[in-house]
Design an enzyme around this catalytic site. Sequence first.
Site, mmCIF file in Angstrom:
data_model
loop_
_atom_site.group_PDB
_atom_site.id
_atom_site.type_symbol
_atom_site.label_atom_id
_atom_site.label_comp_id
_atom_site.label_asym_id
_atom_site.label_seq_id
_atom_site.Cartn_x
_atom_site.Cartn_y
_atom_site.Cartn_z
ATOM 1 N N LYS A 1 -58.069 46.431 -41.676
ATOM 2 C CA LYS A 1 -57.643 45.148 -41.106
ATOM 3 C C LYS A 1 -58.885 44.346 -40.723
ATOM 4 O O LYS A 1 -59.517 43.749 -41.572
ATOM 5 C CB LYS A 1 -56.675 45.391 -39.956
ATOM 6 C CG LYS A 1 -55.344 45.984 -40.440
ATOM 7 C CD LYS A 1 -54.367 46.203 -39.335
ATOM 8 C CE LYS A 1 -52.985 46.597 -39.851
ATOM 9 N NZ LYS A 1 -52.950 47.844 -40.639
ATOM 10 N N HIS B 1 -54.247 47.148 -34.785
ATOM 11 C CA HIS B 1 -54.327 45.689 -34.660
ATOM 12 C C HIS B 1 -55.163 45.263 -33.456
ATOM 13 O O HIS B 1 -55.251 44.072 -33.166
ATOM 14 C CB HIS B 1 -52.923 45.093 -34.557
ATOM 15 C CG HIS B 1 -52.204 45.055 -35.870
ATOM 16 N ND1 HIS B 1 -52.304 44.007 -36.752
ATOM 17 C CD2 HIS B 1 -51.382 45.964 -36.457
ATOM 18 C CE1 HIS B 1 -51.572 44.259 -37.827
ATOM 19 N NE2 HIS B 1 -50.993 45.436 -37.671
ATOM 20 N N SER C 1 -47.690 45.249 -33.666
ATOM 21 C CA SER C 1 -47.996 44.417 -34.826
ATOM 22 C C SER C 1 -46.982 43.322 -35.107
ATOM 23 O O SER C 1 -47.312 42.331 -35.761
ATOM 24 C CB SER C 1 -48.128 45.294 -36.073
ATOM 25 O OG SER C 1 -46.908 45.977 -36.344
#
Length: 395
Positions: A243, A213, A185
């Site tokens: 996310k 991610h 990340s």
Amino acid sequence: MSKLLKDYLAKSLQDKKDRGLYNEIQILDGANGPMIQIEGQELVNLSSNNYLGLATDDRLIKASQTAADQYGVGAGAVRTINGTQRIHQELEEAIAKFKGTEAAIAFQSGFNCNMGAISAVMDKNDAILSDELNHASIIDGCRLSGAKIIRIKHSDMADLRAKAKEASESGLYNKIMYITDGVFSMDGDVAKLPEIVEIAKEFDLITYVDDAHGSGVMGQGAGTVKHFGLAKEIDFQIGTLSKAIGVVGGYVAGSKDLIDWLKVAARPFLFSTSLTPSDAAAAKEAITIMTQSTELNEKLWQNAAYLKEKLAALGFNTGHSETPITPVIVGDENLTQKFTKRLYEEGVYAKSIVFPTVPLGTGRLRNMPTAAHTQAMLDQAVDAYEKVGRELGII
């Protein structure tokens, strides 16, 4: 308040501020979209993990509202009592299909996934090989398990092979697991999953990939494991619903037996109230959108390439990211904080990232372009970066 506590807090807070390690928390006056409002100021938002812009998508909002009408605003219990509603089952089925696994289990957060899944399988008689740049939730999950933790140099396959061999041949451990982020990340680099799988086969390692991610970003949205075509080779696929999915929560995808075991052994699942039905419905809708079209994913990568190119051309150190994550590495923590504040004054929200999130001396601004940004927004950000970067002597 206890005098000891008062003195400790005052000293510790001042130390953080003196070293440039104290981050102020800003309050948004609206949605977390490509533009945000803070104290009446409109800013280009480059600090959100809302990769695909789904957090403000009308389709997700409608799905959330419909679920609230049908199921209520809260599940009312832990999953194992009567907190599992039909929408939770539908979400998990959608996740499993999306990730290419037999089954999936949803948690209240990605952090809870790592706290629960690792300790449900690994114990004091086992060993965990863990990449040195793994997320904090992985580190804490490993500690909670009680297993022997063996740090692996970042994405160093020679080090992984040597330590896997040593641990395997020692005869000290019942099980050995290797854990890695799919996408790291802070730097945006990608785990070497094909090589990892080969080493895992050689030494019978359990494989665990936290793709927080990567989900929605890699593999046309299905994640880093899908990107490499390794869905049948990775034992644990961990992801977040907060996310690219745009909502909140986390999940583990894997074999049916693994998911069945987590449902009876993962403590955050057993002892925390379920995801709200609205969140589950919105997350399911996001997965449906991502499954039906790659348009948002393609736009994300286009915007990321554009921003990277512009910042690098100005002379900023953008590292070696392989993903939309675009760091601007400054180094000195106090200078990093100053850079963030000046960009804020110029209408750009790019939050500073400093120790302990990244090593000392590697302070940075982590830019997160999304599918929702327009080129005009990105150009505005680049102009501000150029002005402030020259002013501070960074470029």
